[in-house]
Design an enzyme around this catalytic site. Structure first.
Site, PDB file in Angstrom:
ATOM      1  N   TYR A 151     -20.657  26.196 -55.262  1.00 26.47           N
ATOM      2  CA  TYR A 151     -20.540  27.516 -56.387  1.00 26.47           C
ATOM      3  C   TYR A 151     -21.765  26.527 -57.080  1.00 26.47           C
ATOM      4  CZ  TYR A 151     -16.326  28.781 -54.643  1.00 26.47           C
ATOM      5  OH  TYR A 151     -15.115  29.596 -53.734  1.00 26.47           O
ATOM      6  N   LYS A 173     -16.980  21.928 -42.058  1.00 30.60           N
ATOM      7  CA  LYS A 173     -17.982  22.503 -41.252  1.00 30.60           C
ATOM      8  C   LYS A 173     -18.945  21.984 -40.517  1.00 30.60           C
ATOM      9  CE  LYS A 173     -17.770  26.649 -39.330  1.00 30.60           C
ATOM     10  NZ  LYS A 173     -16.937  27.235 -38.110  1.00 30.60           N
ATOM     11  N   ASP A 214      -4.786  29.278 -51.032  1.00 30.32           N
ATOM     12  CA  ASP A 214      -4.857  30.338 -51.611  1.00 30.32           C
ATOM     13  C   ASP A 214      -4.122  30.545 -50.337  1.00 30.32           C
ATOM     14  OD1 ASP A 214      -6.110  30.690 -54.201  1.00 30.32           O
ATOM     15  OD2 ASP A 214      -6.433  32.301 -53.863  1.00 30.32           O
ATOM     16  N   ASP A 274     -12.446  26.914 -40.039  1.00 30.99           N
ATOM     17  CA  ASP A 274     -11.443  28.006 -39.666  1.00 30.99           C
ATOM     18  C   ASP A 274     -10.337  27.311 -38.514  1.00 30.99           C
ATOM     19  OD1 ASP A 274     -13.795  26.220 -38.297  1.00 30.99           O
ATOM     20  OD2 ASP A 274     -14.992  28.369 -36.674  1.00 30.99           O
ATOM     21  N   ASP A 287     -10.363  26.326 -52.173  1.00 28.29           N
ATOM     22  CA  ASP A 287     -10.515  27.100 -53.028  1.00 28.29           C
ATOM     23  C   ASP A 287     -10.273  28.757 -51.572  1.00 28.29           C
ATOM     24  OD1 ASP A 287     -10.673  29.256 -54.654  1.00 28.29           O
ATOM     25  OD2 ASP A 287     -12.682  30.230 -54.513  1.00 28.29           O
TER      26      ASP A 287
END
Ligand code: NAD
Length: 365
Positions: free
Chosen positions: A142, A193, A253, A225, A249
């Site tokens: 970001y 990752k 959620d 994942d 993020d």
């Protein structure tokens, strides 16, 4: 009497509604627990863009930097979707986090007794779910440079974002995660990752180095994942989930849905100074202005402010207990209600929490 300067940033959509709830609960807690608060309100997001041509003015950022703590509602909405780059409401929020240096975002997820049936998961998978997502907040994809859209000589558009971390950024968030795990059940899952991304390989190396200082904490590395799958498959096995900005993020959620509604999820963003507190949800334009937004995430964020920044643990406990009690009594907002429940609007739910807090205080004293 302790006195705290709090900056309040209502923002857009339901942000303003849940902020009013949060502030009313904070005022009630101050009265009941013997401290005083000075409140200063500023624009942020689309509302700020409309009034000042920018989603966060220098005046707002400076006020936030010098406050004891900051509460933010939410930013964004379709009215501002045409804006780009630094004009976007969300960029005001990113700029605020950066300006305050709040690099550690804490997102607790628990299942309130009585709300299991609202979770999309079967009840037997929910038993014992108590997860804290510790998300890096001021680095990664970001913020990394280069970033932006350009055109080549033939007019073909391309866009780039950069996921970049240095070892200091990883080390400080890893310490936060391990410190939190130590105060909880002593387990940490570091999400990356590393099979594909260089930034993740550095992440894993640095987390391993930090782990050497915490022999009492059990560390697991998990690919993002796989973590997304395991959060649904075995959510109760997770204690602290430590991860970088974008993975956090998305995963937080996903974890939010374990509880049944994003309207229940609070957050704290901490650095080395003051803290920023906000519900996890956005501005929910689909329900804005209807007095039906669930204010409990915002109210719970006030409890986190009292606990982590203002050191008013008794008041934080009182708010959390009142929320549990209100839920236990069968009161719900529209996001979590079925036919047997008493459905309350945003302001009525807030009054109910304050009423239970004040009854509990009267009984205790
Ligand atoms: P959202 O969180 O605003 O809404 C997602 C869904 O959850 C909607 O159906 C909404 O009605 C519901 N919901 C959210 N909060 C609720 C509450 N308190 N009570 C009951 N229901 C609730 O996410 P979105 O729709 O993806 O985004 C809307 C806007 O908010 C966008 O502009 C986005 O950029 C912005 N956003 C801001 C933040 C923030 O300010 N921190 C976070 C996420 C999204």
């Amino acid at each position: 009497m302790a006195e705290y300067n709090i900056v309040v940033l209502p923002g857009d959509g339901i942000g303003a509604e849940v902020t009013e709830s949060a502030v009313n609960v904070l005022k009630a807690a101050a009265k009941q627990h013997g401290f005083s608060i000075n409140l200063e309100s500023h624009d942020i997001g689309g509302t700020s863009y409309d009034s000042h041509g920018t989603p966060a003015t220098d005046e707002t950022l400076n006020a936030c930097k010098s406050a004891d703590a900051v509460f933010l509602g939410a930013v964004g909405g379709p009215k501002w979707d045409h804006l780009t780059g630094a004009h976007r409401p969300e960029s005001g929020l990113l700029g605020l986090r950066k300006a305050m240096g709040v690099y550690a975002n804490l997102r607790p997820v628990t299942i309130y007794p009585g709300l299991e049936k609202y979770s999309p998961l079967k009840e037997n998978r929910l038993e014992g779910v108590d997860v804290l997502v510790v998300r890096e907040l001021t680095g990664g994809l970001y913020f990394g440079q280069p970033k932006g859209e350009s055109k080549d000589e033939n007019g073909k558009r391309r866009a780039v974002d950069t996921m970049a971390y240095d070892e200091d950024e990883i080390r400080r968030i890893a310490h936060r995660g391990f410190d939190m795990a130590r105060k909880r059940r002593g387990k940490i899952a570091s999400v990356d990752k590393a099979n594909v991304l260089s930034s993740s390989r550095l992440w894993r190396d640095v987390v391993n180095e930090v782990a050497e200082e915490y022999s009492d904490v059990e560390l697991e590395h998990i690919l993002v994942d796989n973590c997304a799958m395991q959060l649904i498959n075995r959510p109760a096995d997770f204690d602290v989930i430590l991860t970088e900005n974008m993975f956090g993020d998305i995963l937080s959620d996903e974890a939010a849905m374990l509880s049944g509604s994003i309207g229940l999820l609070p957050s704290a963003s901490l650095g080395d100074g003051n803290g920023l507190y906000e519900p996890v949800h956005g501005s929910a334009p689909d329900i804005a202005g209807k007095n039906i937004a669930n204010p409990l995430a915002a109210i719970q964020s006030i409890a986190m402010m009292l606990r982590y920044t203002l050191n008013e643990a008794e008041a934080a406990d009182a708010i959390e207990k009142a929320i549990e009690e209100v839920i236990c009594q069968g009161y719900r907002c529209a996001d979590l209600a079925d036919k047997d429940d008493t459905v309350l609007g945003t302001t009525e739910m807030t009054s109910k929490v304050i009423e239970v807090m004040s009854k509990a205080k009267t009984v205790a004293s």
